[in-house]
Design an enzyme around this catalytic site. Structure first.
Site, PDB file in Angstrom:
ATOM      1  N   SER A  12       0.885  -1.172  -0.146  1.00 57.23           N
ATOM      2  CA  SER A  12      -0.206  -0.088   0.071  1.00 57.23           C
ATOM      3  C   SER A  12       0.861   1.154  -0.036  1.00 57.23           C
ATOM      4  CB  SER A  12      -0.890   0.145   1.293  1.00 57.23           C
ATOM      5  OG  SER A  12      -1.628  -0.740   1.090  1.00 57.23           O
ATOM      6  N   GLY A  14       1.961   2.466  -3.106  1.00 53.23           N
ATOM      7  CA  GLY A  14       1.519   3.044  -4.318  1.00 53.23           C
ATOM      8  C   GLY A  14       2.428   2.406  -5.517  1.00 53.23           C
ATOM      9  N   ILE A  17       0.279   2.684  -8.629  1.00 53.51           N
ATOM     10  CA  ILE A  17       0.334   4.246  -9.271  1.00 53.51           C
ATOM     11  C   ILE A  17       1.332   4.736  -9.704  1.00 53.51           C
ATOM     12  CG2 ILE A  17      -0.250   6.354  -8.487  1.00 53.51           C
ATOM     13  CD1 ILE A  17      -2.608   4.670  -8.539  1.00 53.51           C
ATOM     14  N   LYS A  37       1.775  -8.223 -13.764  1.00 56.51           N
ATOM     15  CA  LYS A  37       1.613  -8.300 -12.333  1.00 56.51           C
ATOM     16  C   LYS A  37       1.582  -9.811 -12.151  1.00 56.51           C
ATOM     17  CE  LYS A  37       0.139  -6.853  -8.301  1.00 56.51           C
ATOM     18  NZ  LYS A  37       0.811  -5.712  -7.185  1.00 56.51           N
TER      19      LYS A  37
END
Length: 242
Positions: A12, A14, A17, A37
């Site tokens: 978490s 990022g 992003i 991924k």
């Protein structure tokens, strides 16, 4: 052909992003790139409410937010299965019975297929650098086997300096090039934000590739302009194991 690995100081922070920002930046520079991924894990709120499950695939649900963001970020026509080898409903499948079914050969084959089709492949890990993939591999050992250069995502929060420097140390000890690091502001109320980035810039030899500010729904936005050193991400060639 350029393949590089995106890891983070924690979960978490990022990674997805930042991966979106890198993909968009490289595309803006005329570079063909897709995200990959290998292992996507469960989440509390799936993107799709109508989830289809199939016993003929390696997927519990094809609704993982990270994979969908990578799919949306590239200009290439790729399916969910093209850019993900395993999606699990559980948060930590590698620590359960499911982990026994994660085949590193499938992951290697999927990566080789992508690297043969596209100019660049961004590989996004799950959780942190030393997280297990299965009983035999961590993301770190797998990336090292392929000699992938690494981009480190630092979620700027309390404790991030320790996490960042320990991760950098491990990457260097494994003999992998650290292309650079990206600062992602995940706590808008954190004091000394600028000072943390300044201090990390002095302690990490690799360059700061960009800074992403805190924002609402970054997964829907154009983020490429926040990445300021594209050359570092495209000059290295990677030989994928056969």
């Amino acid at each position: 052909m350029s393949v590089f690995f995106v890891t983070g100081t924690d979960t978490s922070v990022g990674k997805t992003i930042v991966s979106r920002a890198i993909i968009q930046a490289m595309q803006n520079a005329g570079i063909q790139i897709v995200g990959y991924k290998p292992l996507a894990c469960g989440q509390d709120d799936p993107v799709y409410t109508d989830v289809q499950e199939s016993g003929q695939t390696d997927y519990d649900n094809m609704d993982n937010r990270d994979v969908l963001v990578l799919q949306d970020s590239t200009n290439e026509e790729v399916s969910y299965q093209d850019i993900n080898s395993y999606t699990f409903a559980h948060t930590m499948p590698m620590l359960s019975q499911e982990g026994k079914h994660i085949d590193i050969n499938k992951i290697n084959t999927d990566l080789k297929r992508l690297s043969s089709r596209y100019q660049s492949v961004l590989v996004e890990g799950s959780f942190g650098w030393l997280t297990p993939i299965n009983q035999d591999y961590t993301f770190a050992s797998w990336a090292a086997e392929h000699k992938m250069p690494v981009v480190l995502v630092v979620g700027i929060k309390e404790g991030c300096m320790n996490h960042a420097l320990l991760t950098v140390q491990s990457i260097e000890q494994m003999g992998l090039p650290l292309l650079g690091w990206v600062a992602n502001r995940i706590n808008p109320m954190l004091g000394h934000y600028a000072e943390i980035i300044e201090d990390l810039s002095k302690r990490i030899k690799a360059p700061l590739l960009g800074k992403i500010p805190y924002m609402h729904k970054p997964e829907t936005q154009e983020l490429g302009h926040y990445i300021t050193d594209i050359d570092r991400l495209s000059y290295m060639k990677t030989e994928i194991l056969k």
